[in-house]
Design a protein around this motif. Structure first.
Motif, PDB file in Angstrom:
ATOM      1  N   ALA A   1       0.819  -1.206   0.000  1.00  0.00           N
ATOM      2  CA  ALA A   1       0.000   0.000   0.000  1.00  0.00           C
ATOM      3  C   ALA A   1       0.852   1.255   0.000  1.00  0.00           C
ATOM      4  CB  ALA A   1      -0.933   0.000   1.211  1.00  0.00           C
ATOM      5  N   PHE A   2       2.002   1.245   0.685  1.00  0.00           N
ATOM      6  CA  PHE A   2       2.831   2.436   0.751  1.00  0.00           C
ATOM      7  C   PHE A   2       3.885   2.469  -0.338  1.00  0.00           C
ATOM      8  CE2 PHE A   2       1.174   2.191   5.063  1.00  0.00           C
ATOM      9  CZ  PHE A   2       0.740   3.485   5.244  1.00  0.00           C
ATOM     10  N   SER A   3       4.171   1.323  -0.965  1.00  0.00           N
ATOM     11  CA  SER A   3       5.186   1.314  -2.014  1.00  0.00           C
ATOM     12  C   SER A   3       4.602   1.515  -3.393  1.00  0.00           C
ATOM     13  CB  SER A   3       5.947  -0.024  -1.991  1.00  0.00           C
ATOM     14  OG  SER A   3       5.063  -1.096  -2.247  1.00  0.00           O
TER      15      SER A   3
ATOM     16  N   LEU B   1       5.231  -9.400  10.411  1.00  0.00           N
ATOM     17  CA  LEU B   1       5.816  -9.242   9.080  1.00  0.00           C
ATOM     18  C   LEU B   1       5.905  -7.769   8.695  1.00  0.00           C
ATOM     19  CD1 LEU B   1       3.985 -12.167   7.233  1.00  0.00           C
ATOM     20  CD2 LEU B   1       6.364 -12.110   7.966  1.00  0.00           C
ATOM     21  N   TRP B   2       4.905  -6.994   9.090  1.00  0.00           N
ATOM     22  CA  TRP B   2       4.943  -5.556   8.799  1.00  0.00           C
ATOM     23  C   TRP B   2       6.121  -4.894   9.510  1.00  0.00           C
ATOM     24  CZ3 TRP B   2       3.381  -1.658   5.911  1.00  0.00           C
ATOM     25  CH2 TRP B   2       3.469  -0.364   6.419  1.00  0.00           C
TER      26      TRP B   2
ATOM     27  N   GLN C   1      11.579  -2.415   9.398  1.00  0.00           N
ATOM     28  CA  GLN C   1      12.925  -2.320   9.942  1.00  0.00           C
ATOM     29  C   GLN C   1      13.988  -2.196   8.858  1.00  0.00           C
ATOM     30  OE1 GLN C   1      13.509  -5.665  12.531  1.00  0.00           O
ATOM     31  NE2 GLN C   1      11.939  -4.996  14.007  1.00  0.00           N
ATOM     32  N   GLU C   2      13.673  -2.628   7.630  1.00  0.00           N
ATOM     33  CA  GLU C   2      14.619  -2.519   6.532  1.00  0.00           C
ATOM     34  C   GLU C   2      14.643  -1.125   5.918  1.00  0.00           C
ATOM     35  OE1 GLU C   2      13.747  -5.471   3.691  1.00  0.00           O
ATOM     36  OE2 GLU C   2      14.045  -7.172   5.064  1.00  0.00           O
ATOM     37  N   LEU C   3      13.659  -0.291   6.238  1.00  0.00           N
ATOM     38  CA  LEU C   3      13.580   1.046   5.653  1.00  0.00           C
ATOM     39  C   LEU C   3      14.351   2.038   6.509  1.00  0.00           C
ATOM     40  CD1 LEU C   3       9.775   1.127   4.747  1.00  0.00           C
ATOM     41  CD2 LEU C   3      11.685   0.536   3.243  1.00  0.00           C
ATOM     42  N   PRO C   4      14.777   3.151   5.924  1.00  0.00           N
ATOM     43  CA  PRO C   4      15.363   4.210   6.742  1.00  0.00           C
ATOM     44  C   PRO C   4      14.368   4.732   7.776  1.00  0.00           C
ATOM     45  CG  PRO C   4      15.807   4.568   4.409  1.00  0.00           C
ATOM     46  CD  PRO C   4      14.816   3.446   4.477  1.00  0.00           C
TER      47      PRO C   4
END
Length: 961
Positions: free
Chosen positions: A515-517, A939-940, A945-948
């Motif tokens: 949804a955000f990507s 999972l969310w 956690q992988e994003l800045p």
């Protein structure tokens, strides 16, 4: 006359249009091979004639010392088989004159006194054409014989045979065929010969026998293409072969007439609305695999012409007549071209105000190619973006139910396996030899399946597994090709809204972070957040994850199931793991499922092994010395075995679900995929681990249950159910109403029954669990009965009646619990032994050995003899002589074992059939829904956690309605 040729009205063999010289019956190379010699370089090779004899007057060049060629006259004089063979060789290697008998040809016959102008030696043929590197391997191929049909150019023969090599061009073969038909001048005729060759063209025609004329094989041409002067007919014939039911032949026609027939055929294909592609040169022809357009074939009388003895003048007049017929239709052809040209130009913007002037016919041919009418009875693909505009086509028609896109290629280097079959060749560098397969049967929908490692998109989404393909869908192959699938047979049955348009608000996203990507869905940030919140809190049985999050997700599910955290339903862990398997099978790439199954099976096995070790450490026999052993109670055993029974139930259902998915993967996968066997082996290894888990949990469960039963079973032989003031309970009585001596044994059975019901164990495994418990009880009681009779008086009628009553009460209680049939089957041997002891003494004394063996068949001779020999008949009375076994069974009595073996237990058979897991409707169990929401948010969090830090978002919350 050469083999395979015929006179007018004969039956040509369309199936053998090209015979290599090495296989032809009158081949010079075959005849020389019989002589044990090679081709002499000094011997000249010329085309063989179909209607003229060999000329013995023409001198032969001196042959090499190792090859002897004789003239026809000399061969006749020599006689015998060698003369006949040399005659055939002479006829092939020498030109033919007229049909008259004599050494010299008749006056006026071209080539009667000298060699033909087109006759060349093999070295000259090879040196006359520039080498082509791609065909270097074919340049050394043996020559072949081509049949060129004259279509009415001459009488006496329907075709002429010419000798061609892989480098022979169409223009060279036209010149040679004209000489064979007598329409070309002598070698010294000068420019006249070139002009004659320019007036004719070699045509590649496809046809089939005319309907109703199968016996006569009447030719009916349907497709025609004019070969270019530089094309190689022998290679064309070898590389492009006719389909089954079709035949090919080369025809010699006037160039104007051939162009007119080809143009009319192309116009007919455009006007009939079928979209049948016409067979045009490579630059302009259609991509469909079905061939060219319809072509009117000359009738049977079209081959008539002047007589065989007519001279060059009559043939020249015949040629002039044919040209005049072609010129008569020139006006009509120009008129039709002008009409189509105006129709094409009227489609351009501003065409009404434009002044249409004279247009070059070549430009008009290119313009007519832009007027493409799609087929009306076959599915096709419309090219939206290609790789090379000069080579790509606009429409790609499906000529088979299964259509394969790919780059093609040479044969595989490993084992010489053939190259994969491809219907549509795409020349982009990222297209695999077999890239994608589309199956479109008579009934919709079509199915599209990408090959392993092939980049394929479906409506903008990466396609990893087989999916449905509907009219209007966009199919992307690699980074260059984009097609739209169309199926005219569906009519208006397709979706009114194209499926590749942006999704409507409220559509389910394909993953947590989608949804955000996504920036192409056409919705605002708030709408996308609400869609994600609906997914995170929804009750749909869907659990989406990325491959990088797979290990953490599986570990969390197995850890929660092993710890017994939460109040999940009994089959909740299997349901969550099945959702992971389903997502991998549907959404992720083909090779991901075997890896996921292997990791999943190893995690379950490790969790079960740890639980078995914990239970073993808590057993009394493993306590430190000095600590008194406490006997196991049914309640304690039930608590200890509950985790193992849960894993057995969940693993059984998960194994059935995995088997279904592996079968689907095997059916959907490309059978030519070299990695398919490796994937199936990995799946088999994972399912073998799950089998091992089920076996081990079953073994440990029945071990602890039988260990508890072992201490309670002796009461069935020693307790007296007829206590003072007690009444025997009836069928279906509660456990508390049973005699005290039977309550411990029945308590174990009741605890096992409740445990299997609470864990929702598969019914087949429930039956086998109690079957093993009853087998153990029967063997243990029977061995105890045999052992009791050896030391002290035990086999008495009164004691046997008490044992019989206790056994009947146990069987009645098990019948009320729904286990009566299984108990009756496994307690049969004990029941028969007790029945023998319950026989009244007077009746037993009258029985003989043979009658007792017949009435008690399940007892072995040793067991029967043991019971009879230790039966208490009274003080001082021994067994009667009638109970003695006969000599034939004496050895079995002496050597037989009276005890039952515990190793003959029934084998464990895993359940067959579909899984009982429900993954179709909404999740109705609240506890399972809470666990599903927890895993989705986990999972969310892992994805965030992988994003800045400045790009992270908290879990969205849905707006209340």
């Amino acid at each position: 006359m050469l083999s395979g040729e015929r006179k007018e009205g004969g039956s040509p063999r369309f199936g053998k249009l090209h015979l290599p010289v090495g296989l032809w019956i009158n081949s010079p190379r075959k005849q020389l091979a019989k002589l044990g010699r090679r081709w002499p370089s000094a011997v000249s090779v010329k085309s063989s004639s179909s209607d003229t004899g060999s000329r013995s007057s023409e001198p032969l060049p001196p042959p090499p010392p190792h090859v002897e060629l004789r003239r026809v006259g000399a061969v006749k004089a020599a006689g015998g088989a060698s003369g006949s063979r040399a005659k055939r060789i002479s006829q092939l290697f020498r030109g033919s004159g007229t049909t008259g008998s004599g050494g010299a040809g008749a006056p006026g016959t071209p080539g009667a006194a000298q060699r033909w102008a087109s006759e060349k030696k093999l070295p000259e043929l090879a040196a006359g054409v520039a080498p082509e590197p791609p065909l270097a391997a074919r340049a050394t191929a043996p020559p072949g014989v081509l049949k060129i049909f004259g279509a009415g150019l001459a009488s006496g023969a329907n075709y002429k045979s010419v000798l061609a090599t892989a480098r022979s061009t169409a223009r060279e073969l036209v010149a040679e065929a004209l000489e064979r038909y007598g329409l070309a001048g002598s070698p010294g005729s000068g420019p006249g010969e070139s002009s004659c060759v320019d007036a004719f063209a070699l045509c590649d025609a496809l046809g089939r026998p005319a309907a109703g004329a199968i016996g006569s094989c009447e030719w009916r041409a349907e497709h025609l293409r004019v070969l270019g002067d530089s094309e190689r007919p022998l290679l064309v014939q070898e590389l492009w072969r006719a389909r089954p039911g079709w035949a090919r032949r080369f025809e010699l026609r006037g160039r104007e007439e051939a162009r007119r027939l080809e143009q009319e055929a192309f116009g007919a294909a455009d006007g009939d609305g079928t979209g049948a592609p016409s067979w045009r040169p490579q630059k302009n022809r259609s991509r469909a695999a079905s061939g060219g357009a319809a072509l009117a074939s000359p009738g049977p009388g079209s081959g008539s012409g002047p007589s065989a003895g007519s001279g060059g003048k009559e043939r020249s007049e015949n040629l002039s007549l044919r040209r005049s017929v072609s010129e008569l239709s020139l006006q009509g052809r120009r008129r039709r071209q002008q009409e189509r040209r105006q129709q094409a130009l009227s489609m351009a913007p501003g065409a009404a105000d434009a002044q249409i002037g004279p247009v070059d016919p070549g430009d008009f041919d290119q313009l007519t190619q832009c007027l493409i009418q799609a087929p009306s009875n076959r599915p096709y693909f419309l090219l939206l973006q290609g790789y090379q505009d000069a080579q790509d086509f606009v429409v790609y028609v499906m000529t088979r139910e299964q259509h394969v896109f790919g780059r093609g290629g040479n044969s595989s280097a490993r084992g010489g396996s053939p190259a994969p079959y491809v219907d549509t060749f795409l020349n982009a560098p990222d297209i695999l030899p077999r890239h994608c397969t589309v199956r479109a049967g008579p009934e919709p929908p079509a199915m599209v399946r990408p090959s392993r490692g092939a980049p394929v998109t479906h409506n903008g989404c990466l396609l990893l597994r087989e999916t449905e393909l509907h009219p209007g869908d966009l199919l992307g192959l690699g980074e260059h090709f984009l097609f739209m699938y169309k199926d005219p047979r569906a009519g208006g049955a397709g979706p009114a809204r194209p499926p590749w348009l942006p999704a409507r608000p409220g559509a389910t996203p394909p993953g947590p972070g989608w949804a955000f990507s996504c920036r192409l869905c056409g919705r605002g940030l708030q709408e996308r957040g609400e869609a994600l919140a609906a997914y995170l809190d929804g009750r749909e049985p869907v659990l989406r994850f990325r491959p990088r999050e797979e290990e953490a997700l599986l570990g969390e599910i197995v850890r929660a199931a092993a710890a017994g955290a939460g109040d999940l339903p009994p089959l909740g862990p299997a349901t969550l793991l099945a959702l992971c398997v389903q997502h991998s099978a549907r959404e992720l790439e083909l090779g991901h499922l075997p890896r996921l199954l292997g990791r999943l099976a190893r995690l379950i096995k490790e969790a079960v092994w740890e639980k078995i070790k914990e239970i073993g450490d808590r057993q009394p026999e493993n306590h430190p010395e000095g600590v008194p052993e406490v006997p196991l109670t049914p309640e304690a055993v039930s608590v200890e075995l509950r985790p193992l029974m849960l894993w057995m139930a969940n693993t059984t259902e998960l194994l059935s679900f995995v088997q279904e998915k592996v079968l689907e993967m095997e059916k959907e996968a490309d059978q030519e995929d070299p990695q398919l066997c490796n994937d199936l082996e990995l799946c088999d290894e994972a399912m073998a681990l799950l089998d091992e888990v089920i076996m081990c949990t079953f073994q440990q469960s029945v071990y602890y249950l039988t260990k508890t039963l072992y201490s309670t079973l002796p009461a069935l032989l020693d307790s007296n159910p007829f206590t003072a003031g007690a009444e025997l309970p009836g069928p279906g009585a509660e456990l508390g109403a049973m005699p005290p001596g039977l309550r411990p044994t029945l308590g174990v059975f009741q605890a096992a029954l409740e445990l299997t019901s609470q864990c929702e164990l598969h019914p087949d495994l429930v039956s086998q669990t109690f079957g093993y418990l009853f087998f153990f009880s029967n063997a243990s009681l029977l061995n105890s009965l045999m052992e009791r009779g050896q030391g002290r008086p035990f086999y008495q009628w009164s004691r046997a009646v008490q044992i019989r009553t206790n056994l009947d009460l146990v069987l009645d209680w098990l019948q009320g619990a729904g286990l009566g049939d299984i108990a009756t089957e496994f307690f049969r041997k004990l029941s028969i032994a007790v029945n023998l002891l319950c026989v009244p003494r007077t009746s037993l004394l009258k029985a003989s050995w043979s009658s007792l063996r017949t009435d008690h068949p399940t007892l072995t001779p040793a067991q029967l003899h043991h019971l009879l020999s230790h039966y208490q008949l009274g003080p001082g009375r021994g067994p009667p002589p009638a109970w003695d076994p006969p000599p034939a069974e004496r050895d079995a009595v002496d050597t037989g074992d009276i005890f039952e073996s515990f190793s003959s237990h029934p084998p464990l058979i895993l359940p067959l059939g579909s899984s009982r897991l429900s993954l179709t409707g909404p999740v109705t169990d609240d506890a399972l829904h809470r666990e599903l929401r927890r895993l989705r948010r986990l999972l969310w969090d892992l994805e965030q956690q992988e994003l800045p830090a400045n790009h992270r978002h908290g879990p969205p919350v849905a707006t209340p309605p």
